[in-house]
Write a protein that holds these residues in place. Structure first.
Motif, PDB file in Angstrom:
ATOM      1  N   LEU A  18      -4.839  -1.897  10.302  1.00 32.66           N
ATOM      2  CA  LEU A  18      -5.572  -0.645  10.463  1.00 32.66           C
ATOM      3  C   LEU A  18      -5.713  -0.290  11.935  1.00 32.66           C
ATOM      4  N   THR A  19      -6.081  -1.250  12.754  1.00 31.96           N
ATOM      5  CA  THR A  19      -6.238  -1.008  14.195  1.00 31.96           C
ATOM      6  C   THR A  19      -4.922  -0.531  14.800  1.00 31.96           C
ATOM      7  N   ALA A  20      -3.825  -1.204  14.462  1.00 27.86           N
ATOM      8  CA  ALA A  20      -2.520  -0.813  14.997  1.00 27.86           C
ATOM      9  C   ALA A  20      -2.180   0.616  14.600  1.00 27.86           C
ATOM     10  N   MET A  21      -2.479   0.984  13.354  1.00 26.32           N
ATOM     11  CA  MET A  21      -2.198   2.337  12.889  1.00 26.32           C
ATOM     12  C   MET A  21      -3.075   3.350  13.607  1.00 26.32           C
ATOM     13  N   LEU A  22      -4.343   3.038  13.769  1.00 26.92           N
ATOM     14  CA  LEU A  22      -5.268   3.968  14.418  1.00 26.92           C
ATOM     15  C   LEU A  22      -4.882   4.256  15.861  1.00 26.92           C
ATOM     16  N   LEU A  23      -4.374   3.254  16.550  1.00 22.60           N
ATOM     17  CA  LEU A  23      -4.076   3.393  17.967  1.00 22.60           C
ATOM     18  C   LEU A  23      -2.685   3.965  18.245  1.00 22.60           C
ATOM     19  N   ASN A  24      -1.923   4.244  17.198  1.00 13.48           N
ATOM     20  CA  ASN A  24      -0.563   4.740  17.353  1.00 13.48           C
ATOM     21  C   ASN A  24      -0.428   6.084  16.638  1.00 13.48           C
ATOM     22  N   ALA A  25      -0.249   7.159  17.405  1.00 15.24           N
ATOM     23  CA  ALA A  25      -0.178   8.507  16.831  1.00 15.24           C
ATOM     24  C   ALA A  25       0.944   8.640  15.813  1.00 15.24           C
ATOM     25  N   LEU A  49     -11.215   8.690   0.566  1.00 14.11           N
ATOM     26  CA  LEU A  49     -10.946   7.586   1.494  1.00 14.11           C
ATOM     27  C   LEU A  49     -12.034   6.528   1.387  1.00 14.11           C
ATOM     28  N   ASP A  50     -11.633   5.294   1.484  1.00 14.32           N
ATOM     29  CA  ASP A  50     -12.568   4.176   1.559  1.00 14.32           C
ATOM     30  C   ASP A  50     -12.063   3.266   2.669  1.00 14.32           C
ATOM     31  N   ILE A  51     -12.586   3.463   3.854  1.00 14.39           N
ATOM     32  CA  ILE A  51     -12.163   2.683   5.019  1.00 14.39           C
ATOM     33  C   ILE A  51     -13.350   1.838   5.456  1.00 14.39           C
ATOM     34  N   GLU A  52     -13.163   0.541   5.424  1.00 15.78           N
ATOM     35  CA  GLU A  52     -14.239  -0.392   5.755  1.00 15.78           C
ATOM     36  C   GLU A  52     -14.012  -1.016   7.122  1.00 15.78           C
ATOM     37  N   GLY A  53     -15.099  -1.292   7.806  1.00 10.44           N
ATOM     38  CA  GLY A  53     -15.028  -2.022   9.066  1.00 10.44           C
ATOM     39  C   GLY A  53     -14.382  -1.237  10.176  1.00 10.44           C
ATOM     40  N   ALA A  58     -14.195   3.668  15.853  1.00 12.79           N
ATOM     41  CA  ALA A  58     -14.769   4.763  15.071  1.00 12.79           C
ATOM     42  C   ALA A  58     -14.213   6.122  15.492  1.00 12.79           C
ATOM     43  N   GLU A  59     -14.000   6.321  16.786  1.00 11.85           N
ATOM     44  CA  GLU A  59     -13.461   7.607  17.247  1.00 11.85           C
ATOM     45  C   GLU A  59     -12.061   7.840  16.694  1.00 11.85           C
ATOM     46  N   MET A  60     -11.268   6.782  16.605  1.00 11.73           N
ATOM     47  CA  MET A  60      -9.915   6.926  16.078  1.00 11.73           C
ATOM     48  C   MET A  60      -9.929   7.124  14.562  1.00 11.73           C
ATOM     49  N   THR A  62     -12.216   8.833  13.093  1.00  9.45           N
ATOM     50  CA  THR A  62     -12.531  10.264  13.012  1.00  9.45           C
ATOM     51  C   THR A  62     -11.270  11.095  13.230  1.00  9.45           C
ATOM     52  N   THR A  63     -10.449  10.684  14.185  1.00 13.19           N
ATOM     53  CA  THR A  63      -9.183  11.380  14.446  1.00 13.19           C
ATOM     54  C   THR A  63      -8.278  11.318  13.219  1.00 13.19           C
ATOM     55  N   LEU A  64      -8.175  10.143  12.606  1.00 17.94           N
ATOM     56  CA  LEU A  64      -7.349   9.975  11.412  1.00 17.94           C
ATOM     57  C   LEU A  64      -7.804  10.914  10.298  1.00 17.94           C
ATOM     58  N   VAL A  65      -9.097  10.971  10.058  1.00 18.92           N
ATOM     59  CA  VAL A  65      -9.630  11.827   9.001  1.00 18.92           C
ATOM     60  C   VAL A  65      -9.356  13.296   9.320  1.00 18.92           C
ATOM     61  N   ALA A  66      -9.525  13.687  10.577  1.00 16.72           N
ATOM     62  CA  ALA A  66      -9.252  15.074  10.975  1.00 16.72           C
ATOM     63  C   ALA A  66      -7.777  15.419  10.780  1.00 16.72           C
ATOM     64  N   GLU A  67      -6.899  14.494  11.126  1.00 19.72           N
ATOM     65  CA  GLU A  67      -5.463  14.732  10.946  1.00 19.72           C
ATOM     66  C   GLU A  67      -5.104  14.853   9.469  1.00 19.72           C
ATOM     67  N   LEU A  68      -5.696  13.998   8.646  1.00 19.11           N
ATOM     68  CA  LEU A  68      -5.442  14.052   7.212  1.00 19.11           C
ATOM     69  C   LEU A  68      -5.970  15.361   6.628  1.00 19.11           C
ATOM     70  N   ARG A  69      -7.162  15.729   7.010  1.00 19.54           N
ATOM     71  CA  ARG A  69      -7.743  16.980   6.506  1.00 19.54           C
ATOM     72  C   ARG A  69      -6.868  18.177   6.888  1.00 19.54           C
ATOM     73  N   ALA A  70      -6.426  18.229   8.121  1.00 19.45           N
ATOM     74  CA  ALA A  70      -5.597  19.344   8.587  1.00 19.45           C
ATOM     75  C   ALA A  70      -4.301  19.429   7.778  1.00 19.45           C
ATOM     76  N   GLU A  71      -3.663  18.291   7.537  1.00 20.93           N
ATOM     77  CA  GLU A  71      -2.405  18.301   6.795  1.00 20.93           C
ATOM     78  C   GLU A  71      -2.628  18.678   5.332  1.00 20.93           C
ATOM     79  N   LEU A  72      -3.693  18.158   4.733  1.00 21.85           N
ATOM     80  CA  LEU A  72      -4.001  18.532   3.353  1.00 21.85           C
ATOM     81  C   LEU A  72      -4.255  20.034   3.240  1.00 21.85           C
ATOM     82  N   ARG A  73      -5.043  20.572   4.156  1.00 17.35           N
ATOM     83  CA  ARG A  73      -5.379  21.999   4.121  1.00 17.35           C
ATOM     84  C   ARG A  73      -4.168  22.872   4.420  1.00 17.35           C
ATOM     85  N   LYS A  74      -3.245  22.373   5.229  1.00 14.76           N
ATOM     86  CA  LYS A  74      -2.026  23.118   5.518  1.00 14.76           C
ATOM     87  C   LYS A  74      -1.210  23.286   4.233  1.00 14.76           C
TER      88      LYS A  74
END
Length: 82
Positions: A18-25, A49-53, A58-60, A62-74
């Motif tokens: 998860l950390t590796a994914m979050l830190l890599n655009a 989504l169910d993301i634990e730990g 946390a900021e990343m 939030t970025t992941l969720v924003a990116e997912l939301r934008a793509e879903l809404r698109k």
């Protein structure tokens, strides 16, 4: 119908993934595209989504969720994300 998407396991290896994914655009974009493809394949309304730990990134998260939301809404302006 809502497709569940889990981004991490409860074990240390899952958290490292998860950390590796979050830190890599590119990895985040690939994950987002995969989730959106699942939503479309199942004719679902959105994603739960169910993301634990991983509080140190946390900021990343939030970025992941924003990116997912934008793509879903698109793809579907009334899609749901919870």
């Amino acid at each position: 119908m809502v497709v569940p998407a889990s981004a991490a396991a409860f074990d240390p290896a899952g958290q490292r993934q998860l950390t590796a994914m979050l830190l890599n655009a590119s990895a985040r974009a690939e994950w987002v595209q995969g989730v959106v493809a699942e939503v479309e394949a199942h004719g679902a309304d959105g994603v739960t989504l169910d993301i634990e730990g991983n509080n140190e990134h946390a900021e990343m998260l939030t970025t992941l969720v924003a990116e997912l939301r934008a793509e879903l809404r698109k793809r579907n302006p009334v899609s749901q994300l919870s």
